[in-house]
Design a protein around this motif. Structure first.
Motif, PDB file in Angstrom:
ATOM      1  N   GLY A 121       0.821  -1.200  -0.082  1.00 19.48           N
ATOM      2  CA  GLY A 121       0.057   0.174  -0.136  1.00 19.48           C
ATOM      3  C   GLY A 121       0.862   1.233  -0.095  1.00 19.48           C
ATOM      4  O   GLY A 121       2.014   0.979  -0.289  1.00 19.48           O
ATOM      5  N   THR A 122       0.321   2.416   0.265  1.00 20.10           N
ATOM      6  CA  THR A 122       0.999   3.313   0.538  1.00 20.10           C
ATOM      7  C   THR A 122       1.144   4.024   1.830  1.00 20.10           C
ATOM      8  O   THR A 122       0.902   3.659   2.968  1.00 20.10           O
ATOM      9  CB  THR A 122      -0.043   4.650  -0.286  1.00 20.10           C
ATOM     10  OG1 THR A 122      -1.430   4.784   0.637  1.00 20.10           O
ATOM     11  CG2 THR A 122      -0.403   4.614  -1.624  1.00 20.10           C
ATOM     12  N   VAL A 123       2.302   5.043   2.128  1.00 21.99           N
ATOM     13  CA  VAL A 123       2.688   5.391   3.023  1.00 21.99           C
ATOM     14  C   VAL A 123       1.667   6.551   3.716  1.00 21.99           C
ATOM     15  O   VAL A 123       1.041   7.231   2.822  1.00 21.99           O
ATOM     16  CB  VAL A 123       4.047   6.208   3.037  1.00 21.99           C
ATOM     17  CG1 VAL A 123       4.383   6.869   4.395  1.00 21.99           C
ATOM     18  CG2 VAL A 123       5.070   5.147   2.592  1.00 21.99           C
ATOM     19  N   ASP A 124       1.049   6.363   4.852  1.00 22.13           N
ATOM     20  CA  ASP A 124       0.190   7.450   5.465  1.00 22.13           C
ATOM     21  C   ASP A 124       1.112   8.160   6.440  1.00 22.13           C
ATOM     22  O   ASP A 124       1.678   7.387   7.330  1.00 22.13           O
ATOM     23  CB  ASP A 124      -0.843   6.359   6.188  1.00 22.13           C
ATOM     24  CG  ASP A 124      -1.927   7.431   6.538  1.00 22.13           C
ATOM     25  OD1 ASP A 124      -2.282   8.524   6.066  1.00 22.13           O
ATOM     26  OD2 ASP A 124      -2.783   7.075   7.228  1.00 22.13           O
ATOM     27  N   GLY A 125       0.840   9.398   6.440  1.00 16.11           N
ATOM     28  CA  GLY A 125       1.579  10.264   7.351  1.00 16.11           C
ATOM     29  C   GLY A 125       1.042  11.792   7.649  1.00 16.11           C
ATOM     30  O   GLY A 125       0.297  12.175   6.847  1.00 16.11           O
ATOM     31  N   HIS A 126       1.383  12.280   8.773  1.00 17.38           N
ATOM     32  CA  HIS A 126       1.013  13.565   9.083  1.00 17.38           C
ATOM     33  C   HIS A 126       2.140  13.862  10.179  1.00 17.38           C
ATOM     34  O   HIS A 126       2.774  13.186  10.934  1.00 17.38           O
ATOM     35  CB  HIS A 126      -0.217  13.620   9.813  1.00 17.38           C
ATOM     36  CG  HIS A 126      -0.408  12.853  11.171  1.00 17.38           C
ATOM     37  ND1 HIS A 126      -0.121  13.159  12.358  1.00 17.38           N
ATOM     38  CD2 HIS A 126      -1.106  11.531  11.215  1.00 17.38           C
ATOM     39  CE1 HIS A 126      -0.428  12.463  13.099  1.00 17.38           C
ATOM     40  NE2 HIS A 126      -1.056  11.227  12.629  1.00 17.38           N
ATOM     41  N   HIS A 127       2.359  15.099  10.246  1.00 17.91           N
ATOM     42  CA  HIS A 127       3.422  15.780  11.157  1.00 17.91           C
ATOM     43  C   HIS A 127       4.635  14.973  11.178  1.00 17.91           C
ATOM     44  O   HIS A 127       5.376  14.838   9.953  1.00 17.91           O
ATOM     45  CB  HIS A 127       3.037  15.958  12.502  1.00 17.91           C
ATOM     46  CG  HIS A 127       1.682  16.583  12.687  1.00 17.91           C
ATOM     47  ND1 HIS A 127       0.421  16.377  12.426  1.00 17.91           N
ATOM     48  CD2 HIS A 127       1.426  17.956  12.946  1.00 17.91           C
ATOM     49  CE1 HIS A 127      -0.345  17.340  12.488  1.00 17.91           C
ATOM     50  NE2 HIS A 127       0.122  18.264  12.813  1.00 17.91           N
ATOM     51  N   ASP A 128       5.325  14.617  12.067  1.00 18.36           N
ATOM     52  CA  ASP A 128       6.507  13.677  12.139  1.00 18.36           C
ATOM     53  C   ASP A 128       6.145  12.217  12.359  1.00 18.36           C
ATOM     54  O   ASP A 128       7.221  11.341  12.568  1.00 18.36           O
ATOM     55  CB  ASP A 128       7.271  14.328  13.219  1.00 18.36           C
ATOM     56  CG  ASP A 128       7.794  15.566  13.248  1.00 18.36           C
ATOM     57  OD1 ASP A 128       8.073  15.882  12.022  1.00 18.36           O
ATOM     58  OD2 ASP A 128       8.231  16.325  14.079  1.00 18.36           O
ATOM     59  N   THR A 129       4.938  11.689  11.845  1.00 16.61           N
ATOM     60  CA  THR A 129       4.719  10.459  12.179  1.00 16.61           C
ATOM     61  C   THR A 129       4.359   9.782  10.607  1.00 16.61           C
ATOM     62  O   THR A 129       3.551  10.730   9.878  1.00 16.61           O
ATOM     63  CB  THR A 129       3.597  10.160  13.329  1.00 16.61           C
ATOM     64  OG1 THR A 129       3.852  10.781  14.319  1.00 16.61           O
ATOM     65  CG2 THR A 129       3.323   8.890  13.247  1.00 16.61           C
ATOM     66  N   ALA A 130       4.594   8.657  10.430  1.00 17.15           N
ATOM     67  CA  ALA A 130       4.268   8.038   9.111  1.00 17.15           C
ATOM     68  C   ALA A 130       3.877   6.613   9.642  1.00 17.15           C
ATOM     69  O   ALA A 130       4.623   6.011  10.673  1.00 17.15           O
ATOM     70  CB  ALA A 130       5.138   8.077   8.048  1.00 17.15           C
ATOM     71  N   ARG A 131       3.071   5.783   8.828  1.00 22.22           N
ATOM     72  CA  ARG A 131       2.734   4.351   9.094  1.00 22.22           C
ATOM     73  C   ARG A 131       2.667   3.570   7.452  1.00 22.22           C
ATOM     74  O   ARG A 131       2.271   4.354   6.581  1.00 22.22           O
ATOM     75  CB  ARG A 131       1.416   4.219   9.816  1.00 22.22           C
ATOM     76  CG  ARG A 131       0.410   4.505   9.024  1.00 22.22           C
ATOM     77  CD  ARG A 131      -1.208   4.388   9.975  1.00 22.22           C
ATOM     78  NE  ARG A 131      -2.247   4.789   9.111  1.00 22.22           N
ATOM     79  CZ  ARG A 131      -3.479   4.107   9.481  1.00 22.22           C
ATOM     80  NH1 ARG A 131      -3.605   3.380  10.256  1.00 22.22           N
ATOM     81  NH2 ARG A 131      -4.212   4.883   8.731  1.00 22.22           N
TER      82      ARG A 131
END
Length: 127
Positions: free
Chosen positions: A74-84
């Protein structure tokens, strides 16, 4: 709401480059490029801090699963300094993927990983 940025994508790409490096010098270099010096990696099977320990965890994974590569799911999901992001461990010979999971990473100011919290969704019996 996800804000998937180039920063999150780049961090994940460096992460997979490190996990797929098998030659010792290339692995050391990839870990240094992916993780901050004080970076950590924690999953149900490992708890490592610093480049040397993270390198040892990756080396052990390659010893346990020779001929396998880590690939994103899948794709990388991120916001601010965090990604999953999700991943799987794929046998290059037959395409099977006996191990899969997802990781949550926290990035430092320079975009390198400060912390990885890994979760295993699929693990072969006895691994």
């Amino acid at each position: 709401m996800s804000v998937n940025t180039d920063r999150h994508q780049a961090a994940a790409a460096r992460y997979f480059e490190a996990w797929n490096a098998t030659e010792p010098e290339a692995l050391r270099k990839a870990v240094a490029e992916a993780w901050a010096p004080e970076g950590t990696y924690t999953d149900p099977l490992a708890d490592a801090a610093g480049h040397a320990q993270i390198t040892a965890v990756i080396t052990a994974a390659h010893e346990q699963f020779p001929g396998f590569v880590f690939r994103p799911l899948g794709t990388v999901d991120g916001h601010h300094d965090t990604a999953r992001f999700g991943w799987e461990l794929v046998n290059e010979a037959d395409g099977s993927a006996p191990v899969a999971g997802f990781d949550v990473v926290t990035l430092s100011e320079d975009g390198r990983i400060r912390q990885v919290l890994g979760f295993l969704d699929r693990v072969p019996t006895g691994a």
